[in-house]
Motif scaffolding. Sequence first.
Motif, PDB file in Angstrom:
ATOM      1  N   TYR A 178      -0.115  41.708  55.255  1.00  0.00           N
ATOM      2  CA  TYR A 178       1.400  42.050  55.292  1.00  0.00           C
ATOM      3  C   TYR A 178       2.285  41.257  54.220  1.00  0.00           C
ATOM      4  N   GLN A 179       1.628  40.905  53.361  1.00  0.00           N
ATOM      5  CA  GLN A 179       2.358  40.302  52.188  1.00  0.00           C
ATOM      6  C   GLN A 179       1.846  40.954  50.942  1.00  0.00           C
ATOM      7  N   PRO A 180       2.827  41.150  50.026  1.00  0.00           N
ATOM      8  CA  PRO A 180       2.307  41.698  48.794  1.00  0.00           C
ATOM      9  C   PRO A 180       1.222  41.130  47.963  1.00  0.00           C
ATOM     10  N   PHE A 181       0.340  41.558  47.250  1.00  0.00           N
ATOM     11  CA  PHE A 181      -0.520  40.998  46.315  1.00  0.00           C
ATOM     12  C   PHE A 181       0.147  40.523  45.007  1.00  0.00           C
ATOM     13  N   ASP A 182       1.184  41.330  44.698  1.00  0.00           N
ATOM     14  CA  ASP A 182       1.822  41.104  43.306  1.00  0.00           C
ATOM     15  C   ASP A 182       3.338  41.553  43.301  1.00  0.00           C
ATOM     16  N   GLU A 183       3.986  41.200  42.235  1.00  0.00           N
ATOM     17  CA  GLU A 183       5.518  41.567  42.223  1.00  0.00           C
ATOM     18  C   GLU A 183       5.732  42.855  42.120  1.00  0.00           C
ATOM     19  N   GLU A 184       4.949  43.840  41.602  1.00  0.00           N
ATOM     20  CA  GLU A 184       5.169  45.202  41.479  1.00  0.00           C
ATOM     21  C   GLU A 184       5.057  45.879  42.975  1.00  0.00           C
ATOM     22  N   THR A 185       4.122  45.634  43.555  1.00  0.00           N
ATOM     23  CA  THR A 185       4.141  46.237  45.080  1.00  0.00           C
ATOM     24  C   THR A 185       5.100  45.572  46.018  1.00  0.00           C
ATOM     25  N   GLU A 186       5.421  44.189  45.682  1.00  0.00           N
ATOM     26  CA  GLU A 186       6.385  43.675  46.670  1.00  0.00           C
ATOM     27  C   GLU A 186       7.843  44.491  46.377  1.00  0.00           C
ATOM     28  N   ILE A 239      11.201  48.529  60.307  1.00  0.00           N
ATOM     29  CA  ILE A 239       9.911  48.233  60.084  1.00  0.00           C
ATOM     30  C   ILE A 239       9.428  46.880  61.134  1.00  0.00           C
ATOM     31  N   LEU A 240       8.173  47.147  61.688  1.00  0.00           N
ATOM     32  CA  LEU A 240       7.681  46.117  62.686  1.00  0.00           C
ATOM     33  C   LEU A 240       6.840  44.900  61.798  1.00  0.00           C
ATOM     34  N   GLU A 241       7.028  44.010  62.335  1.00  0.00           N
ATOM     35  CA  GLU A 241       6.315  42.787  61.598  1.00  0.00           C
ATOM     36  C   GLU A 241       4.983  42.610  62.209  1.00  0.00           C
ATOM     37  N   LYS A 242       4.156  41.840  61.409  1.00  0.00           N
ATOM     38  CA  LYS A 242       2.684  41.715  62.064  1.00  0.00           C
ATOM     39  C   LYS A 242       2.783  41.299  63.501  1.00  0.00           C
ATOM     40  N   SER A 243       3.518  40.083  63.724  1.00  0.00           N
ATOM     41  CA  SER A 243       3.548  39.420  65.127  1.00  0.00           C
ATOM     42  C   SER A 243       3.721  40.533  66.297  1.00  0.00           C
ATOM     43  N   LEU A 244       4.720  41.425  65.879  1.00  0.00           N
ATOM     44  CA  LEU A 244       4.962  42.397  66.836  1.00  0.00           C
ATOM     45  C   LEU A 244       3.985  43.550  66.988  1.00  0.00           C
ATOM     46  N   ILE A 266       4.216  48.347  57.263  1.00  0.00           N
ATOM     47  CA  ILE A 266       3.865  48.298  55.894  1.00  0.00           C
ATOM     48  C   ILE A 266       2.582  47.387  55.755  1.00  0.00           C
ATOM     49  N   LYS A 267       1.485  47.730  55.330  1.00  0.00           N
ATOM     50  CA  LYS A 267       0.406  46.902  54.966  1.00  0.00           C
ATOM     51  C   LYS A 267       0.074  47.012  53.205  1.00  0.00           C
ATOM     52  N   TYR A 268      -0.129  45.671  52.690  1.00  0.00           N
ATOM     53  CA  TYR A 268      -0.063  45.765  51.333  1.00  0.00           C
ATOM     54  C   TYR A 268      -2.103  45.770  51.403  1.00  0.00           C
ATOM     55  N   THR A 269      -2.422  46.709  50.221  1.00  0.00           N
ATOM     56  CA  THR A 269      -3.827  46.660  50.038  1.00  0.00           C
ATOM     57  C   THR A 269      -4.304  46.176  48.656  1.00  0.00           C
ATOM     58  N   ARG A 270      -5.521  45.983  48.526  1.00  0.00           N
ATOM     59  CA  ARG A 270      -6.224  45.669  47.034  1.00  0.00           C
ATOM     60  C   ARG A 270      -7.484  46.391  47.491  1.00  0.00           C
ATOM     61  N   TYR A 271      -7.831  47.314  46.451  1.00  0.00           N
ATOM     62  CA  TYR A 271      -9.151  47.636  46.387  1.00  0.00           C
ATOM     63  C   TYR A 271      -9.715  46.954  45.321  1.00  0.00           C
ATOM     64  N   GLU A 272     -10.920  46.339  45.510  1.00  0.00           N
ATOM     65  CA  GLU A 272     -11.529  45.216  44.464  1.00  0.00           C
ATOM     66  C   GLU A 272     -12.929  45.748  44.247  1.00  0.00           C
ATOM     67  N   TYR A 273     -13.513  45.608  43.246  1.00  0.00           N
ATOM     68  CA  TYR A 273     -14.973  45.847  42.541  1.00  0.00           C
ATOM     69  C   TYR A 273     -15.695  44.435  42.843  1.00  0.00           C
TER      70      TYR A 273
END
Length: 177
Positions: A119-127, A144-149, A101-108
């Motif tokens: 690999y960490q949520p940007f906000d509570e809702e996506t968490e 789920i595989l962690e970033k380090s792996l 799982i990768k958390y994303t933010r599309y930003e203008y």
Amino acid sequence: MKQNVLNTIEQLYHHGDFGYVLLNYVDTNVWANKITHQIKGINVENLTDFNYSKCFTLYIIPSIHPKIKIGTDKFREYIREHTYLNGLLVYISAIAPFAAIKYTRYEYVDGEIEMQEQYQPFDEETERIGKDILKLLENEGIQILEKSLLEIEVPNISLELREEEVTVFHCLFEDSY
């Protein structure tokens, strides 16, 4: 865990080729449908494409946002008007019982739409959504595989798009430059 994942990759890549089978025999909607039916309050866009991927790829946003497809004019317009959109990219391997799982933010930003992944949520809702996805996948026997792996280089593996510095992520999910 690390050795188990590396052994699985070695078996898959030295004793099999999955492109034809995935493109012709796998229902690309199986995980999108399952997640949509079991988790409420989300919009799921199925980005699955087995050309260079060995995974189901799903872009998920909270349902408080409209259903808009990534890359469309409506998507770009929405980001411009709201300045950003947080979501998740869920990768579920089609060849082994693993997910990422990768958390994303599309930003203008300065007239352009930029995408950030982490690999960490940007906000509570996506968490919250991430936790629901994690629970559903674990109940289905998917780990789920962690970033380090995911970032570990796999020796003696060469992919079509990436011949060197091939990682666990590239082998199980997305072949890329």
